[in-house]
Design an enzyme around this catalytic site. Structure first.
Site, short mmCIF file in Angstrom:
data_model
loop_
_atom_site.label_atom_id
_atom_site.label_comp_id
_atom_site.label_asym_id
_atom_site.label_seq_id
_atom_site.Cartn_x
_atom_site.Cartn_y
_atom_site.Cartn_z
CG HIS A 224 2.92 4.95 9.14
ND1 HIS A 224 2.47 3.97 8.29
CD2 HIS A 224 3.21 6.12 8.37
CE1 HIS A 224 2.51 4.35 6.99
NE2 HIS A 224 2.97 5.62 7.01
CG HIS B 263 7.02 7.69 6.08
ND1 HIS B 263 7.09 7.36 4.56
CD2 HIS B 263 5.85 7.56 6.37
CE1 HIS B 263 6.14 6.94 4.34
NE2 HIS B 263 5.30 7.07 5.25
CG ASN C 127 6.26 3.34 4.68
OD1 ASN C 127 5.93 3.61 3.68
ND2 ASN C 127 5.59 3.58 5.54
NE ARG D 18 -1.37 2.47 2.74
CZ ARG D 18 -0.75 3.72 3.32
NH1 ARG D 18 -0.74 4.55 2.34
NH2 ARG D 18 -0.41 3.72 4.59
CG ASP D 19 3.08 4.51 2.90
OD1 ASP D 19 3.58 5.16 2.19
OD2 ASP D 19 2.85 4.95 4.36
CB CYS E 183 1.99 10.83 1.44
SG CYS E 183 0.37 11.65 1.07
N1 COA Z 1 -13.08 4.57 -4.52
C1 COA Z 1 -13.36 4.74 -5.87
N2 COA Z 1 -13.37 5.90 -6.30
C2 COA Z 1 -13.87 6.72 -5.43
C3 COA Z 1 -13.64 6.62 -4.16
C4 COA Z 1 -13.10 5.52 -3.58
N3 COA Z 1 -13.11 5.37 -2.34
N4 COA Z 1 -14.05 7.79 -3.38
C5 COA Z 1 -14.53 8.63 -4.40
N5 COA Z 1 -14.41 7.97 -5.77
C6 COA Z 1 -14.70 8.60 -7.06
C7 COA Z 1 -16.10 9.14 -7.04
O1 COA Z 1 -16.99 8.03 -7.32
C8 COA Z 1 -15.90 10.12 -8.19
O2 COA Z 1 -16.09 9.62 -9.28
P1 COA Z 1 -16.49 10.05 -10.67
O3 COA Z 1 -15.53 11.29 -10.97
O4 COA Z 1 -16.33 8.92 -11.89
O5 COA Z 1 -18.02 10.51 -10.34
C9 COA Z 1 -14.67 10.65 -7.89
O6 COA Z 1 -13.80 9.65 -6.97
C10 COA Z 1 -14.85 11.98 -7.03
O7 COA Z 1 -15.54 11.74 -5.86
P2 COA Z 1 -15.50 12.81 -4.76
O8 COA Z 1 -16.08 12.10 -3.83
O9 COA Z 1 -15.68 14.24 -5.20
O10 COA Z 1 -14.06 12.78 -4.28
P3 COA Z 1 -12.80 13.84 -4.48
O11 COA Z 1 -12.34 14.07 -5.79
O12 COA Z 1 -13.22 14.72 -3.44
O13 COA Z 1 -11.67 12.97 -3.59
C11 COA Z 1 -11.19 11.12 -2.13
C12 COA Z 1 -11.77 12.51 -2.43
C13 COA Z 1 -11.01 11.15 -0.67
C14 COA Z 1 -11.71 10.22 -2.77
C15 COA Z 1 -9.73 11.25 -2.71
O14 COA Z 1 -9.10 12.52 -2.33
C16 COA Z 1 -8.81 10.09 -2.40
O15 COA Z 1 -9.04 8.91 -2.76
N6 COA Z 1 -7.71 10.53 -1.50
C17 COA Z 1 -6.94 9.38 -1.07
C18 COA Z 1 -5.53 9.69 -1.33
C19 COA Z 1 -4.64 8.50 -0.82
O16 COA Z 1 -4.85 7.47 -0.84
N7 COA Z 1 -3.42 9.23 -0.20
C20 COA Z 1 -2.23 8.45 0.50
C21 COA Z 1 -2.87 7.50 1.45
S1 COA Z 1 -2.79 8.29 2.88
ZN ZN Z 2 3.33 6.63 5.12
#
Ligand code: COA
Ligand code: ZN
Length: 316
Positions: A212, A214, A254, A17-18, A245
């Protein structure tokens, strides 16, 4: 430091994952599965095997569903999935993840950069996830929540310790038993770690707490020891020292799993992990990700990996 203490240190392997989330080179689904299956054979009890986040945010892990469905589940291993919201939780449950790891930063700025929402919105979403899980009859899935940037934020700098403790307490009050304190960009120092771990352990048992770290500024393993001596027992680490990240400037790997296990082996702290197998697996990483990796033991070998003496030694 208390070097006499021989209580086990639990390593949660997070390279799938990370480790992979920040990689530019696409890693094929079957290669991710092979990596996780290899890690399952190394003696871990916990592996964070992927995330169920927006594929636009983290394209490298967009195949989380196929990965979780393709791995060979070792019976004693808990396979964890990182999720940011209810949609992620639904996907992770459909893929039979054993544990959901919800993530929110202690700093608003990093939470907005990483999750594109305020901390308050993240917490509202976590409430929905808790209700989703509680609504499932006989649900076996467990819950953990991470306080990211708990030891410092690349945008806001120092983070008020009171805020971190308060977020951990909020998670618990919401019905989330597992708590992770994450040093997302390697800003922690050992004194700070000892202080914060002691404070959080007033509210969370050691069995429920994960640290956790890094190694961004070279303090990763020192911070592990400081946390261990303060009573923490569970630590995230990534094979080869992969990780970071993508939404934090200057993020890097990490703490390296095999370097951590080597330190524990040398100090007599049991981890259950097989160092030789880890080194062998770690040496496959450069081909997988297309670059050198930061881990040191895979390059140097273990202390006990003796080299034949050069000829001139025997003639002196
Ligand atoms: N899995 C798959 N798709 C997802 C989802 C999920 N968990 N959450 C939202 N989406 C999709 C929505 O369905 C939407 O799709 P579309 O454009 O086809 O309609 C799109 O993403 C935007 O959805 P929205 O709720 O407006 O999300 P956002 O663009 O504001 O983003 C997060 C919010 C949280 C989903 C996004 O920032 C994210 O996934 N961040 C994680 C980052 C990460 O993993 N960082 C490292 C680990 S800490
Ligand atoms: Zn991390």
């Amino acid at each position: 430091m208390n070097f006499e203490c021989k209580e086990p240190l639990i390593v949660q392997e997070v390279a799938p994952r990370d480790g992979l989330q920040i990689e530019k080179q696409w890693v094929e689904t079957e290669d991710k599965i092979e990596l996780i299956d290899g890690l399952s054979a190394c003696g871990f009890t916990r592996i964070e095997a992927g995330s169920f986040v927006s594929p636009k945010a983290i394209p490298a892990l967009r195949d989380g569903d196929a990965v979780f469905n393709g791995i060979r589940r070792a019976p004693d291993v808990i396979y964890v999935a990182l999720v940011p919201n209810v949609k992620g939780a639904e996907r992770a449950l459909a893929a039979n993840a054993d544990e959901l790891n919800l993530v929110m930063s202690s700093s608003q700025t990093h939470n907005r950069a990483n999750m594109r929402m305020s901390c308050e919105s993240s917490l509202t979403g976590f409430g929905d996830v808790v209700r989703l899980v509680q609504g499932i009859t006989n649900a076996k899935v467990s819950l953990n929540a991470t306080v990211a940037t708990a030891f410092g934020c690349p945008f806001e700098g120092r983070i008020d310790e009171e805020r971190v403790v308060s977020i951990a307490r909020t998670y618990r009050e919401m019905g989330i038993p597992g708590i992770t304190l994450a040093d997302t960009t390697g800003m922690a120092n050992p004194r700070q770690v000892a202080r914060l771990v002691s404070r959080v352990l007033e509210h969370v048992s050691a069995a429920d707490l994960t640290l956790h770290f890094h190694n961004t500024r070279g303090l990763g393993l020192v911070n592990v020891l400081a946390a261990y001596d303060a009573g923490a027992r569970r630590f995230d680490a990534a094979l080869g020292g992969l990780g970071g990240c993508p939404f934090a400037p200057g993020a890097s790997g990490n703490i390296c799993t095999e370097d951590l296990v080597n330190m524990c082996d040398e100090m007599g702290i049991p981890t259950g992990a097989d160092l030789q197998k880890l080194i062998t697996l770690s040496r496959t990483l450069p081909a997988l990700v297309g670059h050198d990796v930061p881990g040191q033991i895979a390059k140097a070998g273990r202390n006990c990996d003796l080299h034949p003496a050069p000829d001139y030694v025997n003639t002196i």
